[in-house]
Design an enzyme around this catalytic site. Structure first.
Site, PDB file in Angstrom:
ATOM      1  N   ASP A 239      45.560  60.819  49.627  1.00  0.00           N
ATOM      2  CA  ASP A 239      44.925  61.331  50.610  1.00  0.00           C
ATOM      3  C   ASP A 239      43.285  61.223  50.872  1.00  0.00           C
ATOM      4  OD1 ASP A 239      47.511  62.343  51.601  1.00  0.00           O
ATOM      5  OD2 ASP A 239      47.081  64.390  50.997  1.00  0.00           O
ATOM      6  N   TYR A 377      56.064  63.822  48.858  1.00  0.00           N
ATOM      7  CA  TYR A 377      55.227  64.737  49.403  1.00  0.00           C
ATOM      8  C   TYR A 377      54.802  66.145  48.748  1.00  0.00           C
ATOM      9  CZ  TYR A 377      56.168  61.587  53.284  1.00  0.00           C
ATOM     10  OH  TYR A 377      56.348  60.139  53.971  1.00  0.00           O
TER      11      TYR A 377
END
Ligand SMILES: [Zn+2]
Ligand SMILES: [Zn+2]
Length: 419
Positions: A239, A377
């Site tokens: 990210d 995730y």
């Protein structure tokens, strides 16, 4: 002749060959073009020699190359055509080359006509012989080795317009990067609204972030290679707000149209690390290939994360420890998270948490180390994403949890010594 002469004569004399030659007897072909009709059957023998033999065998009158229906004397221009790109080639560093050509449109039509009428369906295409003749000459003019697969330099010569085009292959450099600060995307992120032109949405920068790992690493490589463009291929990505630690994430930088190929990667690596100190660094730089880019993109590395979260409530430490133990080795059911649902298909996937460890717990802030399969995730493992990820830390604790930071501490491919 490398094929047995008797064997060639026998084949040329055959009835079917006679019929085939009769079908085009009104077209005057030079020995080279005549021989090309048979060349796949007599590998290693010059087309002109086969043509001459066929002509003599069948009593066909000789046609000079300039009067040839098919090639119009094209092969007389080979010396001249092969000299065209030599000066321009001198501006590039390369070890191997391959030559392709563009033929006059009419020549392709005439060749098709000959094939259709004669049914010499296994003839060598005119273009193949042109490429070979140009390639031989260009190799001797430049001293560079001819190489068909992955040559450093592809030269395309347009024989009808006496023009040429150079297509240098990209240079690929492998390495591992660490990202030491938050807020930097992996690759340049063009503005969605203006696609890079600059608009009010992106503050007229054309991109959504000031810089990226790609843009920080690329300049020393671009300078060293004098390349035109760069493309970043990462083994996955973290990210924007995640730090990437451990021994780094594998990547390959593709440098397109490089003028220089033999660069000192130790020196370039030192330069990259000097200008980006404290933000990004690279290690293990070495030359790579397009094939390795495909392997890298297809890899599914196991990743180790360090994640800090806050619970909206008082956490019972014993319960937390039980939850952590339970999560190690658990198969998660993850529906595509809401935060990425706009760009990824909505589906449910199963991913395994390989290991979950408590690193630190202070008041309401907890830090865990999690090792999970590729594609897990991790934020959702904590938050539960409104029930879309099951089980989750939030669900098991019975209270809402918010992620404060997520860092990648290791990307491990399991391919020992390779990545
Ligand atoms: Zn010809
Ligand atoms: Zn914009």
């Amino acid at each position: 002749m490398s094929s047995d002469a008797g064997e060639i004569d026998a084949l040329l004399r055959g009835d079917s060959v006679l019929q085939q030659l009769k079908a085009i007897s009104d077209l005057r072909l030079c020995d080279r073009c005549l021989g090309r009709l048979f060349s796949k059957r007599f590998r290693g023998t010059e087309n002109a020699a086969i043509g001459e033999r066929a002509r003599c065998t069948h009593g066909i009158p000789e046609t000079m190359e300039v009067d040839c229906y098919l090639c119009h004397g094209l092969f007389k221009k080979m010396d001249e055509l092969s000299k065209l790109p030599v000066d321009e080639l001198g501006k590039w560093e390369y070890d191997t080359l391959w030559v392709g050509s563009r033929l006059e449109f009419g020549a392709r039509l005439r060749e098709q006509e000959i094939t259709a009428r004669s049914q010499f369906t296994d003839a060598e295409p005119l273009k193949v012989e042109v490429n070979r003749e140009l390639g031989k000459r260009l190799s001797s003019l430049t001293g560079k080795e001819g190489k068909m697969t992955n040559p450093d330099m592809l030269v395309v010569i347009d024989v009808a317009f006496s023009a040429f085009q150079l297509e240098p292959s990209s240079l690929f450099v492998y390495g591992r990067y660490r990202k030491l600060v938050r807020g930097i995307p992996q690759t340049k992120w063009p503005c969605r609204k203006c696609h890079g032109k600059g608009c009010s949405h992106c503050n007229f920068k054309g991109k959504m972030y000031d810089t990226s790992v790609e843009e920080l690493i690329a300049p020393p490589l671009m300078n060293a290679t004098a390349a035109e463009e760069h493309f970043f291929h990462g083994m996955g990505r973290e990210d924007i707000d995640a730090i990437m630690l451990g021994n780094g994430r594998p990547f390959i930088m593709e440098l397109s149209k490089p003028h220089v190929r033999k660069i000192d990667l130790v020196e370039v690596g030192r330069e990259i690390n000097a200008i980006n100190a404290g933000r990004v660094d690279v290690s293990d730089l070495r030359f790579s290939s397009k094939a390795e880019v495909r392997e890298l993109k297809a890899a599914s590395p196991v990743k180790r994360y360090r994640i800090t979260f806050r619970a909206l409530g008082k956490i019972n430490k014993q319960l937390l420890c039980e939850v952590i133990t339970k999560l190690s080795g658990t198969k998660l059911s993850q529906r595509t998270p809401l935060r990425v649902a706009h760009r990824r298909a909505d589906l449910v996937r199963e991913r395994t948490v390989l290991e979950c460890k408590l690193i630190d717990m202070q008041d309401d802030a907890v830090t865990l180390e999690v090792e999970a399969e590729s594609g897990t995730y991790i934020k959702e493992l904590i938050t539960g994403d409104g029930g879309r990820t099951v089980p989750s830390v939030s669900q098991e604790l019975g209270m809402e949890c918010q992620v404060i930071s997520l860092d990648v501490s290791e990307v491990s491919t399991g391919v020992e010594g390779k990545w």
